[in-house]
Design a protein around this motif. Sequence first.
Motif, mmCIF file in Angstrom:
data_model
loop_
_atom_site.group_PDB
_atom_site.id
_atom_site.type_symbol
_atom_site.label_atom_id
_atom_site.label_comp_id
_atom_site.label_asym_id
_atom_site.label_seq_id
_atom_site.Cartn_x
_atom_site.Cartn_y
_atom_site.Cartn_z
ATOM 1 N N ILE A 66 -27.356 -20.257 25.852
ATOM 2 C CA ILE A 66 -28.782 -19.475 26.478
ATOM 3 C C ILE A 66 -28.893 -19.002 25.610
ATOM 4 C CG2 ILE A 66 -29.465 -18.387 28.074
ATOM 5 C CD1 ILE A 66 -27.335 -19.598 29.904
ATOM 6 N N VAL A 67 -28.143 -17.674 24.382
ATOM 7 C CA VAL A 67 -29.587 -17.133 23.936
ATOM 8 C C VAL A 67 -29.678 -17.709 21.983
ATOM 9 C CG1 VAL A 67 -28.494 -14.996 23.102
ATOM 10 C CG2 VAL A 67 -27.771 -15.341 25.091
ATOM 11 N N VAL A 68 -28.871 -18.621 21.641
ATOM 12 C CA VAL A 68 -29.318 -19.294 20.496
ATOM 13 C C VAL A 68 -29.955 -19.930 21.037
ATOM 14 C CG1 VAL A 68 -28.083 -20.488 18.667
ATOM 15 C CG2 VAL A 68 -26.826 -18.596 20.105
ATOM 16 N N GLU A 69 -29.985 -20.841 21.835
ATOM 17 C CA GLU A 69 -31.289 -21.902 22.050
ATOM 18 C C GLU A 69 -33.392 -21.517 21.393
ATOM 19 O OE1 GLU A 69 -32.189 -25.521 25.445
ATOM 20 O OE2 GLU A 69 -31.099 -22.975 26.144
ATOM 21 N N PRO A 70 -33.324 -20.062 22.497
ATOM 22 C CA PRO A 70 -34.966 -20.555 21.831
ATOM 23 C C PRO A 70 -34.862 -20.177 20.449
ATOM 24 C CG PRO A 70 -34.019 -18.780 23.831
ATOM 25 C CD PRO A 70 -32.399 -19.676 23.100
ATOM 26 N N LEU A 71 -33.178 -19.986 19.630
ATOM 27 C CA LEU A 71 -33.293 -19.576 17.784
ATOM 28 C C LEU A 71 -33.864 -21.517 17.732
ATOM 29 C CD1 LEU A 71 -31.271 -16.653 17.415
ATOM 30 C CD2 LEU A 71 -33.546 -16.665 17.318
ATOM 31 N N TYR A 72 -32.889 -22.172 18.195
ATOM 32 C CA TYR A 72 -33.199 -23.761 17.812
ATOM 33 C C TYR A 72 -35.140 -24.359 18.122
ATOM 34 C CZ TYR A 72 -28.117 -24.197 18.104
ATOM 35 O OH TYR A 72 -26.494 -24.082 16.967
ATOM 36 N N HIS A 73 -35.145 -24.024 19.664
ATOM 37 C CA HIS A 73 -36.515 -24.266 19.547
ATOM 38 C C HIS A 73 -37.550 -23.817 18.398
ATOM 39 C CE1 HIS A 73 -35.775 -26.489 22.944
ATOM 40 N NE2 HIS A 73 -35.553 -25.780 23.846
ATOM 41 N N LEU A 74 -37.128 -22.621 18.047
ATOM 42 C CA LEU A 74 -38.034 -22.211 16.933
ATOM 43 C C LEU A 74 -38.249 -21.878 15.855
ATOM 44 C CD1 LEU A 74 -40.238 -19.893 16.567
ATOM 45 C CD2 LEU A 74 -38.117 -17.637 16.022
ATOM 46 N N ALA A 75 -36.494 -22.782 15.217
ATOM 47 C CA ALA A 75 -36.038 -23.851 13.939
ATOM 48 C C ALA A 75 -36.909 -24.905 13.689
ATOM 49 C CB ALA A 75 -35.216 -23.250 13.508
ATOM 50 N N GLY A 76 -37.352 -25.908 15.489
ATOM 51 C CA GLY A 76 -37.961 -26.622 15.058
ATOM 52 C C GLY A 76 -39.254 -27.282 15.619
ATOM 53 N N LEU A 77 -39.865 -25.521 15.635
ATOM 54 C CA LEU A 77 -41.631 -25.799 16.544
ATOM 55 C C LEU A 77 -42.340 -25.978 14.248
ATOM 56 C CD1 LEU A 77 -42.815 -22.437 17.321
ATOM 57 C CD2 LEU A 77 -41.854 -24.825 18.509
ATOM 58 N N PRO A 78 -41.624 -25.878 13.227
ATOM 59 C CA PRO A 78 -42.702 -26.599 12.108
ATOM 60 C C PRO A 78 -42.805 -28.453 12.037
ATOM 61 C CG PRO A 78 -41.315 -24.984 11.699
ATOM 62 C CD PRO A 78 -40.831 -24.769 12.493
ATOM 63 N N ALA A 79 -41.416 -28.811 12.837
ATOM 64 C CA ALA A 79 -41.095 -29.951 12.266
ATOM 65 C C ALA A 79 -41.778 -30.673 13.844
ATOM 66 C CB ALA A 79 -39.683 -30.686 12.289
ATOM 67 N N SER A 80 -41.771 -29.969 15.006
ATOM 68 C CA SER A 80 -41.639 -30.561 16.048
ATOM 69 C C SER A 80 -44.027 -30.995 16.049
ATOM 70 C CB SER A 80 -41.477 -29.568 17.395
ATOM 71 O OG SER A 80 -40.576 -30.072 17.595
ATOM 72 N N GLY A 81 -44.534 -29.707 15.011
ATOM 73 C CA GLY A 81 -45.342 -29.604 14.956
ATOM 74 C C GLY A 81 -46.338 -30.495 14.373
ATOM 75 N N PHE A 82 -45.446 -30.831 13.286
ATOM 76 C CA PHE A 82 -45.729 -31.866 12.206
ATOM 77 C C PHE A 82 -46.488 -32.898 13.347
ATOM 78 C CE2 PHE A 82 -44.708 -34.894 8.825
ATOM 79 C CZ PHE A 82 -45.868 -35.052 7.973
ATOM 80 N N ARG A 83 -44.493 -33.486 13.298
ATOM 81 C CA ARG A 83 -44.778 -34.812 14.497
ATOM 82 C C ARG A 83 -45.926 -34.861 15.405
ATOM 83 N NH1 ARG A 83 -39.560 -33.816 14.217
ATOM 84 N NH2 ARG A 83 -39.405 -33.236 16.344
ATOM 85 N N ALA A 84 -46.827 -34.013 15.757
ATOM 86 C CA ALA A 84 -47.217 -33.926 16.550
ATOM 87 C C ALA A 84 -48.809 -33.878 16.424
ATOM 88 C CB ALA A 84 -47.556 -32.311 17.767
ATOM 89 N N ALA A 85 -49.010 -33.736 15.314
ATOM 90 C CA ALA A 85 -50.533 -33.914 14.470
ATOM 91 C C ALA A 85 -50.231 -35.243 13.998
ATOM 92 C CB ALA A 85 -49.883 -32.522 13.508
ATOM 93 N N ARG A 86 -48.924 -35.739 13.620
ATOM 94 C CA ARG A 86 -49.398 -37.075 12.795
ATOM 95 C C ARG A 86 -49.518 -37.764 14.207
ATOM 96 N NH1 ARG A 86 -43.905 -38.951 10.097
ATOM 97 N NH2 ARG A 86 -43.227 -38.162 12.123
ATOM 98 N N VAL A 87 -48.778 -37.638 15.254
ATOM 99 C CA VAL A 87 -48.921 -38.877 16.144
ATOM 100 C C VAL A 87 -49.824 -38.839 16.935
ATOM 101 C CG1 VAL A 87 -48.215 -39.397 19.108
ATOM 102 C CG2 VAL A 87 -46.619 -38.743 16.935
ATOM 103 N N ALA A 88 -50.746 -37.391 17.120
ATOM 104 C CA ALA A 88 -52.352 -37.275 17.516
ATOM 105 C C ALA A 88 -53.800 -37.529 16.831
ATOM 106 C CB ALA A 88 -52.325 -35.759 17.274
ATOM 107 N N PHE A 89 -53.238 -37.933 15.428
ATOM 108 C CA PHE A 89 -53.738 -38.583 14.793
ATOM 109 C C PHE A 89 -53.889 -39.523 14.671
ATOM 110 C CE2 PHE A 89 -54.464 -39.944 9.918
ATOM 111 C CZ PHE A 89 -55.991 -39.528 9.661
ATOM 112 N N ALA A 90 -52.502 -40.789 14.659
ATOM 113 C CA ALA A 90 -52.745 -42.059 14.710
ATOM 114 C C ALA A 90 -53.502 -42.193 15.974
ATOM 115 C CB ALA A 90 -51.046 -42.254 14.854
ATOM 116 N N ASP A 91 -52.998 -41.175 16.586
ATOM 117 C CA ASP A 91 -53.462 -41.845 18.194
ATOM 118 C C ASP A 91 -55.193 -42.032 18.436
ATOM 119 O OD1 ASP A 91 -51.265 -42.396 19.253
ATOM 120 O OD2 ASP A 91 -51.139 -40.298 19.917
ATOM 121 N N ARG A 92 -55.444 -41.024 17.827
ATOM 122 C CA ARG A 92 -57.172 -40.502 17.373
ATOM 123 C C ARG A 92 -57.462 -41.402 17.190
ATOM 124 N NH1 ARG A 92 -61.092 -36.714 17.839
ATOM 125 N NH2 ARG A 92 -62.853 -36.992 16.701
ATOM 126 N N ARG A 93 -56.796 -41.740 15.372
ATOM 127 C CA ARG A 93 -57.752 -42.795 14.609
ATOM 128 C C ARG A 93 -57.651 -44.109 15.676
ATOM 129 N NH1 ARG A 93 -54.658 -44.693 9.539
ATOM 130 N NH2 ARG A 93 -53.087 -45.083 10.442
#
Length: 313
Positions: A50-77
Amino acid sequence: MTLTRDGGSLFSANMAGTLRLIVYLAIASVLMVLDHRGHWMGKVRYGAAIVVEPLYHLAGLPASGFRAARVAFADRRKLTEENKQLRVDLLLANARLNHMAAVSRQNKRLKKLLDTRRQLGMNVQLARVIDIDLGAFSHRLTLNTGAHQGVKVGQVVIDAHGIMGQVTQVLPGTCTVMLITDPDHAIPVTDTRTGLRTVAHGSHESGQLSLTTIPVSADVRVGDKLVSSGLGGRFPPGFPVATITHVEPQLSGMFLTARAKPSADMQRADEVLLLRDLAPPVGPPAPASVDGPPRALAPDAVGSSSTSARRSR
């Protein structure tokens, strides 16, 4: 016992490490036994996760954001392309619908013309309007039939509602029609309600006829129907011409002036009928041409008759 230079035992450091290892192994054994019996280590691991889980999410934010932006751009197009295609389909559907409506209206007009042709029982010719001129000084139509189709100057042109005009010029493949609303045109008419005969002239007002020679004593009302009288022999009698819309006395007080709306649909006509049967002349017969005395009274005839009489004697 082996001694070192500083006087200490050579195995004293190794013994201390061994003792620590034994202690660690004993603690690990105790912890394994306790974990096996009380499942305490699972709780510890759960709390640590429980203590370490937020660190995993924080470390994965850049990759998640990139995937979300790519999906959003593809969906928008994709949505943009789908929206564009939907607009094209909508415009095409509207164009087809308008075309079908126009074809339906044209079919209705053609049906009216064919019904008029059957009702008249006359020899008529169907023609299509290819040009229209409704200016201030000229009201003319151009039809797609001409001399090659047997069109002649003076033929009457009608639609399903009434008389439109007459042919004034014929070319090999086209002809020009002067409408009854042309300022230079006049047509003899009869009031169907009273039988009054007068002449309807074209006017500079688009879509209007003018009647300027109505006697003051004549019974003319708004709404009276005017039909062709047949006088002059150009227009056949009984065809609808116009409906009176306005009546007023002239300034001189000697005549009435009336305006009438043509029965024919001048502005929306696509197909018209040309009458091939000329109207019979209405009025006094044409005077006989005098070419000279009859042959029985001619000088040669008289001379020959007297000669033959002398011979018979």
